[in-house]
Design a protein around this motif. Sequence first.
Motif, PDB file in Angstrom:
ATOM      1  N   ALA A   6      14.114 -26.586 -13.143  1.00  0.00           N
ATOM      2  CA  ALA A   6      12.794 -26.599 -14.284  1.00  0.00           C
ATOM      3  C   ALA A   6      11.623 -26.644 -13.332  1.00  0.00           C
ATOM      4  O   ALA A   6      11.671 -27.267 -12.371  1.00  0.00           O
ATOM      5  CB  ALA A   6      13.023 -27.673 -15.177  1.00  0.00           C
ATOM      6  N   LEU A   7      10.684 -26.053 -14.093  1.00  0.00           N
ATOM      7  CA  LEU A   7       9.377 -25.973 -13.452  1.00  0.00           C
ATOM      8  C   LEU A   7       8.332 -26.449 -14.743  1.00  0.00           C
ATOM      9  O   LEU A   7       8.417 -25.838 -15.768  1.00  0.00           O
ATOM     10  CB  LEU A   7       8.713 -24.717 -12.746  1.00  0.00           C
ATOM     11  N   VAL A   8       7.541 -27.423 -14.566  1.00  0.00           N
ATOM     12  CA  VAL A   8       6.718 -27.685 -15.531  1.00  0.00           C
ATOM     13  C   VAL A   8       5.312 -27.431 -14.758  1.00  0.00           C
ATOM     14  O   VAL A   8       4.954 -28.115 -13.882  1.00  0.00           O
ATOM     15  CB  VAL A   8       6.727 -29.257 -15.920  1.00  0.00           C
ATOM     16  N   TYR A  31      10.691 -29.060 -10.623  1.00  0.00           N
ATOM     17  CA  TYR A  31       9.525 -28.714  -9.820  1.00  0.00           C
ATOM     18  C   TYR A  31       8.177 -29.234 -10.482  1.00  0.00           C
ATOM     19  O   TYR A  31       8.063 -28.841 -11.614  1.00  0.00           O
ATOM     20  CB  TYR A  31       9.357 -27.196  -9.511  1.00  0.00           C
ATOM     21  N   VAL A  32       7.318 -30.044 -10.028  1.00  0.00           N
ATOM     22  CA  VAL A  32       6.245 -30.699 -10.551  1.00  0.00           C
ATOM     23  C   VAL A  32       5.312 -29.734 -10.252  1.00  0.00           C
ATOM     24  O   VAL A  32       4.764 -30.166  -9.152  1.00  0.00           O
ATOM     25  CB  VAL A  32       6.058 -32.133 -10.173  1.00  0.00           C
ATOM     26  N   GLY A  33       4.791 -28.917 -11.078  1.00  0.00           N
ATOM     27  CA  GLY A  33       3.350 -28.233 -10.950  1.00  0.00           C
ATOM     28  C   GLY A  33       2.173 -29.099 -10.931  1.00  0.00           C
ATOM     29  O   GLY A  33       2.055 -29.578 -11.939  1.00  0.00           O
ATOM     30  N   ASP A  50      15.395 -36.011  -9.000  1.00  0.00           N
ATOM     31  CA  ASP A  50      15.181 -34.969  -8.039  1.00  0.00           C
ATOM     32  C   ASP A  50      14.070 -34.215  -8.459  1.00  0.00           C
ATOM     33  O   ASP A  50      14.042 -33.119  -9.327  1.00  0.00           O
ATOM     34  CB  ASP A  50      16.421 -34.163  -8.187  1.00  0.00           C
ATOM     35  N   THR A  51      12.726 -34.565  -7.941  1.00  0.00           N
ATOM     36  CA  THR A  51      11.552 -33.849  -8.324  1.00  0.00           C
ATOM     37  C   THR A  51      10.827 -33.327  -7.193  1.00  0.00           C
ATOM     38  O   THR A  51      11.006 -33.952  -5.817  1.00  0.00           O
ATOM     39  CB  THR A  51      10.574 -34.812  -8.923  1.00  0.00           C
ATOM     40  N   ARG A  52      10.298 -32.116  -7.000  1.00  0.00           N
ATOM     41  CA  ARG A  52       9.531 -31.589  -5.768  1.00  0.00           C
ATOM     42  C   ARG A  52       8.312 -31.020  -6.242  1.00  0.00           C
ATOM     43  O   ARG A  52       7.841 -30.608  -7.316  1.00  0.00           O
ATOM     44  CB  ARG A  52      10.439 -30.217  -5.433  1.00  0.00           C
ATOM     45  N   LEU A  53       7.367 -31.183  -5.261  1.00  0.00           N
ATOM     46  CA  LEU A  53       5.978 -30.875  -5.585  1.00  0.00           C
ATOM     47  C   LEU A  53       5.863 -29.395  -5.607  1.00  0.00           C
ATOM     48  O   LEU A  53       6.313 -28.601  -4.704  1.00  0.00           O
ATOM     49  CB  LEU A  53       4.957 -31.500  -4.651  1.00  0.00           C
ATOM     50  N   LEU A  54       5.280 -28.758  -6.489  1.00  0.00           N
ATOM     51  CA  LEU A  54       4.855 -27.308  -6.430  1.00  0.00           C
ATOM     52  C   LEU A  54       3.587 -27.131  -6.471  1.00  0.00           C
ATOM     53  O   LEU A  54       3.156 -27.312  -7.854  1.00  0.00           O
ATOM     54  CB  LEU A  54       5.625 -26.453  -7.424  1.00  0.00           C
ATOM     55  N   VAL A  55       2.611 -26.742  -5.504  1.00  0.00           N
ATOM     56  CA  VAL A  55       1.192 -26.716  -5.749  1.00  0.00           C
ATOM     57  C   VAL A  55       1.215 -25.325  -6.383  1.00  0.00           C
ATOM     58  O   VAL A  55       1.775 -24.304  -6.066  1.00  0.00           O
ATOM     59  CB  VAL A  55       0.505 -26.701  -4.470  1.00  0.00           C
ATOM     60  N   LEU A  56       0.383 -25.397  -7.638  1.00  0.00           N
ATOM     61  CA  LEU A  56       0.093 -24.079  -8.486  1.00  0.00           C
ATOM     62  C   LEU A  56      -0.948 -24.326  -9.328  1.00  0.00           C
ATOM     63  O   LEU A  56      -1.029 -25.076 -10.251  1.00  0.00           O
ATOM     64  CB  LEU A  56       1.565 -24.016  -9.381  1.00  0.00           C
ATOM     65  N   GLU A  69       7.149 -17.747  -4.447  1.00  0.00           N
ATOM     66  CA  GLU A  69       8.010 -17.690  -3.156  1.00  0.00           C
ATOM     67  C   GLU A  69       8.735 -18.831  -2.789  1.00  0.00           C
ATOM     68  O   GLU A  69       9.880 -18.782  -2.099  1.00  0.00           O
ATOM     69  CB  GLU A  69       7.071 -17.070  -1.832  1.00  0.00           C
ATOM     70  N   GLN A  70       8.401 -20.075  -3.206  1.00  0.00           N
ATOM     71  CA  GLN A  70       8.944 -21.320  -2.831  1.00  0.00           C
ATOM     72  C   GLN A  70      10.183 -21.891  -3.835  1.00  0.00           C
ATOM     73  O   GLN A  70      10.799 -22.666  -3.605  1.00  0.00           O
ATOM     74  CB  GLN A  70       7.746 -22.542  -2.747  1.00  0.00           C
ATOM     75  N   VAL A  71      10.373 -20.937  -4.989  1.00  0.00           N
ATOM     76  CA  VAL A  71      11.324 -21.184  -5.809  1.00  0.00           C
ATOM     77  C   VAL A  71      12.251 -20.122  -5.954  1.00  0.00           C
ATOM     78  O   VAL A  71      12.197 -19.263  -6.642  1.00  0.00           O
ATOM     79  CB  VAL A  71      10.637 -21.571  -7.224  1.00  0.00           C
ATOM     80  N   PRO A  72      13.576 -20.468  -5.446  1.00  0.00           N
ATOM     81  CA  PRO A  72      14.805 -19.423  -5.034  1.00  0.00           C
ATOM     82  C   PRO A  72      15.166 -19.475  -6.469  1.00  0.00           C
ATOM     83  O   PRO A  72      15.974 -18.305  -6.664  1.00  0.00           O
ATOM     84  CB  PRO A  72      15.503 -19.833  -4.077  1.00  0.00           C
TER      85      PRO A  72
END
Length: 236
Positions: A6-8, A31-33, A50-56, A69-72
């Motif tokens: 998931a992406l938030v 993905y923590v936007g 299981d969280t990952r930083l996504l600068v957005l 590009e970072q989210v396959p």
Amino acid sequence: MSNSIALVTGANKGIGIQIARQLADGGLTVYVGSRDAGRGQRAVDEIAGDTRLLVLDVADEKSIAAAAEQVPSLDILVNNAGIMVGNETPPEASVEAFRRTYETNVFGVLAVTNAFLPVLRRSAHPRIVNISSGTGSLTWSSGSEFSFSAGGGAAYRSSKSALNALTLFYAQSLADEGFKVNALAPGLRRTDLNDRAAASDGDPAEAAAGAVALALLGDDGPTGEFRSWDLTDVPW
Ligand code: NAP
């Protein structure tokens, strides 16, 4: 769907961090936007799982392209990031306030959704949840019992009405591909969105639970609907 991804957006605080936390608690990869890397990393550190930083930054095309590009792979997109600029009626409001609001609340959702559609299309159960607002309901805004100030918050509220329309149109456009696309009215919650929200005692986690329920809908679940945090119908 516990192995879903998931992406938030706007997940560094408020309702967004609660949605990210609850999805992670459910065993999903999240993905923590966040438009700010430092604020986003603090949220990732705070949420277990299981969280990952996504600068957005949803109002910045380059940021959106770099994030995509970072989210396959992706199963769930929660368009949560939102702003409220002023509380004016249309006669008082500036075009600039509308522009700024729409850049994030409407164009941002369109741009982010379209950027992540290619990966969502590869999901077996793609889900999109748009965090709207009951104040964007034209029925609730025009009925005899409406509880919002007449015409106030016009930029914000009309942006959420437009978001509702987008929700419906995405749902119709993507229905044949198995997507569920729904909008959530979270109710008044204690967050930094505006003074009224900040002074309220509404628990953001309660609203997040509604978003999570829409994110985890089964294949027999609804699409193209506007639901409250408790999943009751909200009139458009
Ligand atoms: P909030 O605490 O102010 O959180 C808003 C989030 O959106 C923050 O993470 C903020 O990031 C982020 N954001 C704003 N502009 C962004 C951009 N251009 N790119 C990426 N992220 C951006 O408010 P909230 O109440 O949790 O709001 C979440 C959603 O709920 C919004 O869509 C709002 O309209 C909706 N909503 C809230 C209520 C309520 O009572 N709270 C009621 C109805 C609807 P920064 O920290 O970087 O600013």
